[in-house]
Design a protein around this motif. Sequence first.
Motif, mmCIF file in Angstrom:
data_model
loop_
_atom_site.group_PDB
_atom_site.id
_atom_site.type_symbol
_atom_site.label_atom_id
_atom_site.label_comp_id
_atom_site.label_asym_id
_atom_site.label_seq_id
_atom_site.Cartn_x
_atom_site.Cartn_y
_atom_site.Cartn_z
ATOM 1 N N ARG A 61 -9.717 2.823 -10.741
ATOM 2 C CA ARG A 61 -8.586 2.314 -11.507
ATOM 3 C C ARG A 61 -7.311 2.312 -10.665
ATOM 4 N NH1 ARG A 61 -8.941 2.214 -17.241
ATOM 5 N NH2 ARG A 61 -11.026 2.757 -17.985
ATOM 6 N N ALA A 62 -7.109 3.386 -9.904
ATOM 7 C CA ALA A 62 -5.916 3.469 -9.060
ATOM 8 C C ALA A 62 -5.903 2.351 -8.023
ATOM 9 C CB ALA A 62 -5.845 4.832 -8.380
ATOM 10 N N MET A 63 -7.075 2.012 -7.492
ATOM 11 C CA MET A 63 -7.132 0.936 -6.507
ATOM 12 C C MET A 63 -6.771 -0.404 -7.135
ATOM 13 S SD MET A 63 -10.234 -0.102 -3.890
ATOM 14 C CE MET A 63 -9.930 1.364 -2.905
ATOM 15 N N VAL A 64 -7.250 -0.658 -8.353
ATOM 16 C CA VAL A 64 -6.902 -1.895 -9.052
ATOM 17 C C VAL A 64 -5.403 -1.949 -9.307
ATOM 18 C CG1 VAL A 64 -7.184 -3.202 -11.195
ATOM 19 C CG2 VAL A 64 -9.185 -2.166 -10.094
ATOM 20 N N VAL A 65 -4.842 -0.827 -9.750
ATOM 21 C CA VAL A 65 -3.409 -0.776 -10.035
ATOM 22 C C VAL A 65 -2.593 -0.995 -8.766
ATOM 23 C CG1 VAL A 65 -1.532 0.760 -10.733
ATOM 24 C CG2 VAL A 65 -3.607 0.625 -12.113
ATOM 25 N N ASN A 66 -2.993 -0.361 -7.656
ATOM 26 C CA ASN A 66 -2.262 -0.523 -6.405
ATOM 27 C C ASN A 66 -2.271 -1.975 -5.931
ATOM 28 O OD1 ASN A 66 -1.387 2.134 -6.094
ATOM 29 N ND2 ASN A 66 -3.270 2.764 -5.072
ATOM 30 N N GLY A 67 -3.397 -2.655 -6.133
ATOM 31 C CA GLY A 67 -3.451 -4.071 -5.795
ATOM 32 C C GLY A 67 -2.535 -4.901 -6.676
ATOM 33 N N PHE A 68 -2.425 -4.503 -7.935
ATOM 34 C CA PHE A 68 -1.588 -5.218 -8.904
ATOM 35 C C PHE A 68 -0.105 -5.132 -8.537
ATOM 36 C CE2 PHE A 68 0.815 -4.893 -12.963
ATOM 37 C CZ PHE A 68 0.578 -6.171 -13.472
ATOM 38 N N ILE A 69 0.335 -3.947 -8.082
ATOM 39 C CA ILE A 69 1.767 -3.753 -7.802
ATOM 40 C C ILE A 69 2.129 -4.025 -6.346
ATOM 41 C CG2 ILE A 69 1.986 -2.051 -9.652
ATOM 42 C CD1 ILE A 69 1.974 0.128 -7.496
ATOM 43 N N GLU A 70 1.156 -4.334 -5.518
ATOM 44 C CA GLU A 70 1.394 -4.472 -4.078
ATOM 45 C C GLU A 70 2.516 -5.448 -3.721
ATOM 46 O OE1 GLU A 70 0.817 -6.302 -0.106
ATOM 47 O OE2 GLU A 70 0.377 -7.237 -2.038
ATOM 48 N N PRO A 71 2.674 -6.598 -4.412
ATOM 49 C CA PRO A 71 3.750 -7.519 -4.034
ATOM 50 C C PRO A 71 5.147 -6.908 -4.118
ATOM 51 C CG PRO A 71 2.162 -8.630 -5.443
ATOM 52 C CD PRO A 71 1.809 -7.185 -5.459
ATOM 53 N N VAL A 72 5.336 -5.942 -5.019
ATOM 54 C CA VAL A 72 6.637 -5.288 -5.127
ATOM 55 C C VAL A 72 6.740 -4.126 -4.151
ATOM 56 C CG1 VAL A 72 8.217 -4.045 -6.659
ATOM 57 C CG2 VAL A 72 6.892 -5.989 -7.524
ATOM 58 N N VAL A 73 5.689 -3.310 -4.048
ATOM 59 C CA VAL A 73 5.724 -2.125 -3.191
ATOM 60 C C VAL A 73 5.985 -2.497 -1.736
ATOM 61 C CG1 VAL A 73 4.350 -0.194 -2.300
ATOM 62 C CG2 VAL A 73 4.292 -0.739 -4.729
ATOM 63 N N LYS A 74 5.455 -3.626 -1.300
ATOM 64 C CA LYS A 74 5.631 -3.996 0.113
ATOM 65 C C LYS A 74 7.080 -4.338 0.448
ATOM 66 C CE LYS A 74 4.491 -8.949 -0.201
ATOM 67 N NZ LYS A 74 3.505 -9.989 0.188
ATOM 68 N N GLN A 75 7.923 -4.519 -0.578
ATOM 69 C CA GLN A 75 9.337 -4.788 -0.344
ATOM 70 C C GLN A 75 10.159 -3.504 -0.220
ATOM 71 O OE1 GLN A 75 10.487 -7.889 0.154
ATOM 72 N NE2 GLN A 75 8.434 -8.707 -0.173
ATOM 73 N N LEU A 76 9.538 -2.349 -0.473
ATOM 74 C CA LEU A 76 10.253 -1.076 -0.419
ATOM 75 C C LEU A 76 10.300 -0.548 1.005
ATOM 76 C CD1 LEU A 76 8.630 0.726 -3.499
ATOM 77 C CD2 LEU A 76 10.779 -0.535 -3.461
ATOM 78 N N PRO A 77 11.339 0.231 1.357
ATOM 79 C CA PRO A 77 11.313 0.942 2.633
ATOM 80 C C PRO A 77 10.081 1.841 2.696
ATOM 81 C CG PRO A 77 13.466 1.125 1.577
ATOM 82 C CD PRO A 77 12.546 0.510 0.567
ATOM 83 N N MET A 78 9.624 2.134 3.907
ATOM 84 C CA MET A 78 8.349 2.823 4.059
ATOM 85 C C MET A 78 8.277 4.128 3.279
ATOM 86 S SD MET A 78 6.400 4.097 7.513
ATOM 87 C CE MET A 78 6.355 2.436 8.168
ATOM 88 N N GLU A 79 9.332 4.971 3.377
ATOM 89 C CA GLU A 79 9.258 6.272 2.717
ATOM 90 C C GLU A 79 9.260 6.117 1.195
ATOM 91 O OE1 GLU A 79 13.639 5.739 3.905
ATOM 92 O OE2 GLU A 79 11.646 5.177 4.603
#
Length: 446
Positions: free
Chosen positions: A410-428
């Motif tokens: 489930r966590a992997m599915v969720v991480n894929g779902f939010i990836e377009p936003v997370v990749k815009q965050l600073p690394m930390e």
Amino acid sequence: MPAFNTGKGLSESVVRTISRKKQEPEWLLAYRLKGLEIFLAKELPQWGADLKAINFDELTYYVDPAAKKSRQWADVPQEIKNTFDKIGIPEAEKKFLAGVESQYDSEMVYGSLKNDWADQGVIFCSMDEAVKLYPEMVKKYMNTVIPIGDNKFSALNSAVWSGGSFVYVPKGVRLEQPLQAYFRINTSQFGQFERTLIIAEEGSVVHYSEGCSAPQYSASSLHAAVVEIFVKSRARVQYTTVQNWYKNIYNLVTKRAWVETRGEMIWTDANLGSKVTMKYPSFVLAGEGARGETLSIAVANAGQHQDVGSKAIHLAPNTKSLIVSKSISLGGGRSSYRGLVQINKGAKGSYSKVICDALILDSRSRTDTYPKNRIWENDAKLEHEATVSKVGEEQLFYLMSRGLSEDQARAMVVNGFIEPVVKQLPMEFAVEMNRLIELQMEGSVG
């Protein structure tokens, strides 16, 4: 124990005490008293989340922590160091990742700024310092893009605000690494009302990142910040928030940017924790070719209502806006997207796109979408798309057949779902965001 607090309840005496303790000028006291008047006159919003449980008489509106502000990490008390250590501020400082401002309850306790940026005229300090050091600049900009009476909670902030950040970036200066701020509520039944003002002059670039947290208390607290941003011609500002308030915090925030010719404003917003969040980062595209973008994530777990979204106001020709909203509901939580796109007459050639994607992880949870579009210019284009989906059994079966547990799948599915936003965050911040999502997902099966 805090060094000082105003006690429970809000009155003219409390407002005057805050202003007197901060040794503020008369114009700022008058501003505060006007905010109090408007706050008392306005009713609670009749839309969005249920706010009737907030007891304003039981809140403390100003708490001065025992620690005083220091620009040397060695001088900060160990208890506060331990808190900051958990969210990486010492590590960021060791790596010279930028300036850091940290607010504990009502006051800043730690602040620094890279010397080479200060040499270029960059200002990064608390709002309280800015009132003393740069009063004319504060008077010119504060309360202009967000009026005192914009809403009940902006008026409350106007009356009792304390702390927050002041950022000024001179013409043409480009900060390659983010300025960082951290806000923590460390007192039960407390109201935190920081105020942030960012001014990016022509052709400048700045990324401001903030983290928010609060420990577990049995009684609710209130966070009602105000953020005003001014993006001058061809400047670029990104404002990133990763909040992880405890689940009894009412998080009611007003954020708005004024964007001039060919300027660019980007809000990246991650909302976890809190009992209720009502937050709609906005931009007013006031100059030709101005651009605004909001990328947001909301996670609503048991007992939570995340009512979030964005507002795009197009005043000038050839302006563009993009709003991407990702929400996750689990454990009986509720997420809502609430947004506004307004294209005024004369904003010819303007374009806006809104994408709302919701993921529901169980049958007890809920998601809603409340878009509002006001298009008064014929030569303009608006696109809106929305999807609601559930984690499919076939997806889980496939991932579990590769050796993952159901929680991991489930966590992997969720991480894929939010990836377009997370990749815009600073690394930390991206690392922190993924860790927080994983914590939310633990035990979410069923």
